[in-house]
Write an enzyme that holds these catalytic residues in place. Sequence first.
Site, mmCIF file in Angstrom:
data_model
loop_
_atom_site.group_PDB
_atom_site.id
_atom_site.type_symbol
_atom_site.label_atom_id
_atom_site.label_comp_id
_atom_site.label_asym_id
_atom_site.label_seq_id
_atom_site.Cartn_x
_atom_site.Cartn_y
_atom_site.Cartn_z
ATOM 1 N N ASN A 130 0.819 -1.220 0.000
ATOM 2 C CA ASN A 130 0.000 0.000 0.000
ATOM 3 C C ASN A 130 0.847 1.261 0.000
ATOM 4 O O ASN A 130 1.959 1.273 0.540
ATOM 5 C CB ASN A 130 -0.946 0.005 1.206
ATOM 6 C CG ASN A 130 -2.004 -1.083 1.096
ATOM 7 O OD1 ASN A 130 -2.016 -1.843 0.129
ATOM 8 N ND2 ASN A 130 -2.876 -1.169 2.078
ATOM 9 N N LEU A 131 0.272 2.324 -0.561
ATOM 10 C CA LEU A 131 0.985 3.598 -0.657
ATOM 11 C C LEU A 131 1.557 4.020 0.700
ATOM 12 O O LEU A 131 2.699 4.457 0.812
ATOM 13 C CB LEU A 131 0.009 4.659 -1.183
ATOM 14 C CG LEU A 131 0.570 6.061 -1.324
ATOM 15 C CD1 LEU A 131 1.715 6.079 -2.314
ATOM 16 C CD2 LEU A 131 -0.525 7.032 -1.775
ATOM 17 N N LYS A 132 0.743 3.851 1.723
ATOM 18 C CA LYS A 132 1.137 4.250 3.079
ATOM 19 C C LYS A 132 2.445 3.580 3.504
ATOM 20 O O LYS A 132 3.266 4.180 4.182
ATOM 21 C CB LYS A 132 0.000 3.865 4.034
ATOM 22 C CG LYS A 132 0.194 4.310 5.448
ATOM 23 C CD LYS A 132 -1.078 4.053 6.242
ATOM 24 C CE LYS A 132 -1.247 2.567 6.504
ATOM 25 N NZ LYS A 132 -2.333 2.232 7.415
ATOM 26 N N GLY A 133 2.631 2.324 3.094
ATOM 27 C CA GLY A 133 3.891 1.635 3.337
ATOM 28 C C GLY A 133 4.178 1.337 4.785
ATOM 29 O O GLY A 133 3.272 1.011 5.550
ATOM 30 N N TYR A 134 5.440 1.489 5.179
ATOM 31 C CA TYR A 134 5.871 1.011 6.495
ATOM 32 C C TYR A 134 7.005 1.887 7.003
ATOM 33 O O TYR A 134 7.999 2.091 6.292
ATOM 34 C CB TYR A 134 6.340 -0.443 6.329
ATOM 35 C CG TYR A 134 6.633 -1.171 7.606
ATOM 36 C CD1 TYR A 134 5.670 -1.260 8.615
ATOM 37 C CD2 TYR A 134 7.855 -1.795 7.809
ATOM 38 C CE1 TYR A 134 5.935 -1.952 9.786
ATOM 39 C CE2 TYR A 134 8.130 -2.494 8.970
ATOM 40 C CZ TYR A 134 7.165 -2.566 9.953
ATOM 41 O OH TYR A 134 7.428 -3.243 11.104
#
Length: 251
Positions: A130-134
């Site tokens: 996901n764009l949000k990532g980590y």
Amino acid sequence: MPRSVDLTAVVPYADHLDDGLVQLSFTLPVPYSLAARKAALELAGKMGFEDPEVVHYQQLTDGYTYFVMYGRCVQSIDFTELQGDGFDIEYMSEEEIERFAEEQVGRAIVVVGASTGSDTHSVGIDAMLNLKGYHGHHGLEGYRSFRTYNLGSQVPNSVLVAKAIEVGADAILVSQTVTQQNLHVHNLTELVEMVEAEGRRGEMILACGGPRVSNELAKELGYDAGFSKGTYPHHLATFIVRELASRVAAG
Ligand code: B12
């Protein structure tokens, strides 16, 4: 002067260098009692720990006792003899990956991912895709060079494989968190078998990840790579673009 570490005989460190102390915890299916405590001490001795100590124990529920113990590990490891399994690669940054993909692959890289079987844990695959990532790192959705499909969690292997075929995926990405009764091994193996049965194994990169997944296990199960705790999306992306570029170069 501080003592230096003997890398030919590395032992665990707790209080001071070379004390070999280890903390371990486990549950015994016996009632909370002094006899239970004795059983834990004897068991730790049989495991090979010297001077085992119970530092905490409590009843979990009727008939079950939980222990926290210390013990001295008498084994050591020659660290100088060890090598990684060839997976200590130099990771590229997001910008380097984009440039590399543009130059060496030259088209959108399609990836399809999911947490499969009955596994409901979606945070790992979301972190990768996901764009949000980590931890401030974009997931692959945020890369220009990737086209991503995240099918979510509890996805049957058959659905994941069908989607991968439908969109012409370059890579299938599987997340597995629950390892009780070796469920992850079953799910991971089934996916490889399905891809092979569809005659697509040669066309697709297969990568998996999860807290108890290792690159060794992944390879053993027929994957191209496995990732564990501490993985960031650019680690996965580096692996995929390099692997794909070498496949493109090989024709
Ligand atoms: C959140 C959580 C849940 C949530 C999940 C919500 C969701 N939408 O995901 C809920 C409450 C639903 C849940 C349910 C259960 N859970 Co749970 N859960 C957790 C918890 C607290 C955090 C997991 C997490 O999100 N970690 C954060 C992510 C980022 O880490 P990660 O998954 O490891 O991912 C990283 C890497 O592994 C890797 N990675 C992961 N996947 C992939 C994929 C690819 C392709 C790549 C490249 C990398 C990669 O990259 C990620 C980033 O670095 C853990 C305990 C813990 N503190 O870890 C227990 C834990 C995972 N759960 C556990 C259990 C047992 C369960 C249940 C069975 C409990 C029950 N009896 O009902 C159910 C299972 C339901 C099911 N059918 O799957 C156990 C698993 C034990 C085991 N080894 O099997 C744990 C360890 C708790 C424990 N100590 O017992 N859980």
